[in-house]
Design a protein around this motif. Structure first.
Motif, PDB file in Angstrom:
ATOM      1  N   LEU A 400      62.637  95.919  28.118  1.00 26.76           N
ATOM      2  CA  LEU A 400      63.026  94.738  26.912  1.00 26.76           C
ATOM      3  C   LEU A 400      62.325  95.606  25.624  1.00 26.76           C
ATOM      4  O   LEU A 400      61.191  95.149  25.130  1.00 26.76           O
ATOM      5  N   PRO A 401      63.175  96.190  24.774  1.00 26.06           N
ATOM      6  CA  PRO A 401      62.696  96.464  23.634  1.00 26.06           C
ATOM      7  C   PRO A 401      62.564  95.396  22.445  1.00 26.06           C
ATOM      8  O   PRO A 401      63.603  94.519  22.360  1.00 26.06           O
ATOM      9  N   ASP A 418      58.332  88.900  33.341  1.00 26.27           N
ATOM     10  CA  ASP A 418      59.352  89.796  32.360  1.00 26.27           C
ATOM     11  C   ASP A 418      58.329  90.547  31.427  1.00 26.27           C
ATOM     12  O   ASP A 418      58.491  91.593  30.590  1.00 26.27           O
ATOM     13  N   ARG A 419      57.120  90.153  31.222  1.00 29.10           N
ATOM     14  CA  ARG A 419      56.119  90.676  30.138  1.00 29.10           C
ATOM     15  C   ARG A 419      55.735  92.080  30.388  1.00 29.10           C
ATOM     16  O   ARG A 419      55.807  92.827  29.298  1.00 29.10           O
ATOM     17  N   ILE A 451      68.072  95.302  21.560  1.00 27.07           N
ATOM     18  CA  ILE A 451      66.707  95.109  20.734  1.00 27.07           C
ATOM     19  C   ILE A 451      66.804  93.378  20.512  1.00 27.07           C
ATOM     20  O   ILE A 451      67.785  92.868  20.187  1.00 27.07           O
ATOM     21  N   TRP A 452      65.441  93.012  20.675  1.00 30.04           N
ATOM     22  CA  TRP A 452      65.259  91.779  20.299  1.00 30.04           C
ATOM     23  C   TRP A 452      64.407  91.708  18.969  1.00 30.04           C
ATOM     24  O   TRP A 452      63.255  92.140  19.139  1.00 30.04           O
ATOM     25  N   ALA A 453      64.775  91.108  17.979  1.00 26.54           N
ATOM     26  CA  ALA A 453      64.248  91.516  16.531  1.00 26.54           C
ATOM     27  C   ALA A 453      63.868  89.772  16.218  1.00 26.54           C
ATOM     28  O   ALA A 453      64.401  89.224  15.485  1.00 26.54           O
ATOM     29  N   GLY A 454      62.510  89.820  16.393  1.00 26.40           N
ATOM     30  CA  GLY A 454      62.003  88.093  16.199  1.00 26.40           C
ATOM     31  C   GLY A 454      61.726  88.007  14.825  1.00 26.40           C
ATOM     32  O   GLY A 454      61.512  88.936  13.983  1.00 26.40           O
ATOM     33  N   HIS A 455      61.960  86.968  14.199  1.00 25.02           N
ATOM     34  CA  HIS A 455      61.981  86.536  12.795  1.00 25.02           C
ATOM     35  C   HIS A 455      62.543  87.590  11.804  1.00 25.02           C
ATOM     36  O   HIS A 455      62.097  87.764  10.941  1.00 25.02           O
ATOM     37  N   VAL A 456      63.537  88.093  12.274  1.00 22.81           N
ATOM     38  CA  VAL A 456      64.513  89.072  11.284  1.00 22.81           C
ATOM     39  C   VAL A 456      65.648  88.815  11.271  1.00 22.81           C
ATOM     40  O   VAL A 456      66.572  88.392  12.248  1.00 22.81           O
ATOM     41  N   GLY A 457      66.362  88.604  10.060  1.00 23.99           N
ATOM     42  CA  GLY A 457      67.842  88.330   9.807  1.00 23.99           C
ATOM     43  C   GLY A 457      68.490  89.316   9.124  1.00 23.99           C
ATOM     44  O   GLY A 457      67.760  90.033   8.377  1.00 23.99           O
TER      45      GLY A 457
END
Length: 499
Positions: A400-401, A418-419, A451-457
């Motif tokens: 989980l990248p 999952d962590r 990829i999961w890009a948190g708080h990124v838009g």
């Protein structure tokens, strides 16, 4: 001996009713602080609080990894670390201390002795403190600002109480020591707490010079104690954040926007805040002698010095945000409430009633603005984004990248199983081309997640990812939640979903 308050006029029949209305507003505002407190997921700054205050970290590891590189002092996070140890890391649990601090903010107006002899003024200031959007909104966030508001209010009101004691020829040692303690806690909670201390003790020093120089020693010693007990940490910490103090900081000074937003947080409407400020200045221009009184001199000088100090610091390091400027709210409210109460006492009947109505209208507007913002605002959707990630087909045991933020932030809303699969990645190129951290992403089985890009838009990140992985941009699918991008490979997504 100077009297502590002007004589009260006859015929205050509306005071009891006004206090009853203010009491109802305070009760509603207190209830509003708990409304839907766990309805939305923690957002980025709150997840930072959750990770920073993890009691499972050894003290040395906690200090090295989370505190020394942060631009805030450690007290609030330390308190949250102790809180989390006993009450857990759930959303409501992490936000509950802010609710308590916000209720304490209201309580300062009622419980700090000596700053006024008028019960109506106490209730009026408590009502304003209760209903200001700043207090209501930050009561529902696991951040330091509810604590900073409470401590700022306590410091300003204690300072006025000390000045009134100077006017009355009464001892000031104990309240000065209490003020020193409050300032010390504020300094270790947020660096703008030092501005509060500077403003309050400087205002008291100036007042003592004007009214009674024999009190200077007590004031200067108490103020020096608050500074000297904070100075060792300041020097120690500054050495670890030098790179963030060079003028290149994540905050960008925008005074117009920050003042407008701070005004909105204060009373709900920037125009109303501007009208109040103009009314205060006109009142002092008409009666400059009021500036020599404790309830005029201390809040005016303290507010001016806090604002001036923030401006001077911002010339070197950008620090101006609406939330940092909330330290100005207690002295500003105190000046406005004092003006309304004086008008109520000197104006004839109809105008006196109008002054009371205006005093009550301000918290009513603030309470309405608070409720509207809480019902309409959507925070970063970390909870929803995590649900999308865990719901993707074929991703049960896949890597989980995650991008940009510490893995602890992403792990908060993931199931424990999952962590361990979290893998922080960057877009940096290694000596032989693509950084090794990206290599597992090229073939991740049937899991469509890249990829999961948190708080990124923004589309720029999507293009960078496509270029780094060597795949066409049109094969990247972006699943958006507020403040997040889940970047998916189009081919793998179609194969996994069977479409």
């Amino acid at each position: 001996m100077t009297p502590l308050a002007p004589p009260r006029p006859r015929g205050l029949g509306g005071e009891g009713a006004a206090i009853l209305v203010l009491g109802c507003l305070i009760a509603l505002a207190a209830i509003l602080r708990f409304w839907n407190i766990g309805g939305q997921s923690l957002w980025l700054d709150e997840l930072w609080t959750a990770a920073q205050s993890d009691p499972g970290l050894a003290f040395g590891q906690w200090l090295e990894e989370w505190i020394l590189g942060d631009v805030h002092p450690p007290l609030y996070i330390y308190l949250m670390r102790q809180w989390q140890q006993f009450f857990g890391a759930g959303e409501i649990s992490l936000r509950l201390p802010s609710v308590l601090f916000s209720l304490g903010f209201i309580g300062t107006a009622a419980l700090i002795p000596g700053w006024t002899s008028s019960p109506f003024r106490r209730w009026l200031l408590a009502g304003w403190f209760a209903c200001t959007p700043a207090a209501v909104i930050y009561a529902q966030e696991a951040r330091v600002y509810a604590l900073l508001l409470m401590l700022s209010a306590a410091a300003v009101l204690l300072s006025v109480a000390i000045a009134r004691r100077i006017e009355a020829g009464q001892p000031i040692l104990r309240p000065c020591l209490a003020l020193s303690a409050v300032i010390l806690v504020a300094e270790y909670s947020h660096y703008f707490g030092a501005l509060v201390g500077f403003g309050c003790f400087a205002a008291l020093t100036g007042f003592a010079v004007i009214r009674d120089r024999s009190r200077l020693g007590t004031i200067l010693v108490s103020g020096s104690m608050a500074l000297l007990l904070f100075l060792p940490w300041l020097i120690f910490h500054a050495a670890h954040i030098t790179d963030q103090l060079s003028g290149s900081f994540w905050i960008t000074n925008n005074w117009e926007r920050s003042l407008s937003q701070a005004a909105r947080l204060a009373v709900g409407l920037p125009l109303l805040c501007a009208v109040m400020a103009a009314a205060i200045m006109l009142a002092f221009a008409a009666r400059p002698g009021r500036l020599c009184r404790a309830d005029g001199f201390v809040p005016v000088v303290a507010l001016a010095l806090m604002l001036g100090g923030a401006l001077l610091i911002s010339l070197h390091t950008p620090v101006i945000t609406d939330r940092n400027l909330l330290i100005l709210l207690p002295p500003f409210f105190l000046l406005a409430v004092t003006l309304i109460d004086r008008l109520r006492m000197v104006l004839p009947g109809g105008l006196r009633f109008l002054a009371v109505v205006v005093g009550i209208a301000v918290p009513v507007i603030g309470l309405g603005a608070s409720a509207q913002r809480l019902s309409a605002e959507v925070k970063d959707q970390w909870r929803e984004a995590a649900a999308q990630v865990t719901g993707l087909p074929g991703c049960g045991q896949a890597i989980l990248p995650v991008y940009r933020w510490p893995e602890e932030f992403y792990a908060y809303y993931l199931p424990p199983a999952d962590r361990p699969h979290l893998n922080s990645v960057t877009l940096e190129q290694g000596a032989f081309g693509l950084a090794t951290a990206w290599m597992p992403l090229v073939s991740i089985g049937t899991c469509p997640l890249l990829i999961w890009a948190g708080h990124v838009g923004g589309d720029a990140l999507t293009g960078e990812v496509a270029q780094a992985l060597g795949i066409p941009r049109d094969r990247i699918v972006v699943a958006r939640t507020k403040g997040h991008m889940l970047l998916l490979d189009h081919r793998d997504l179609e194969r996994a979903s069977g479409s």
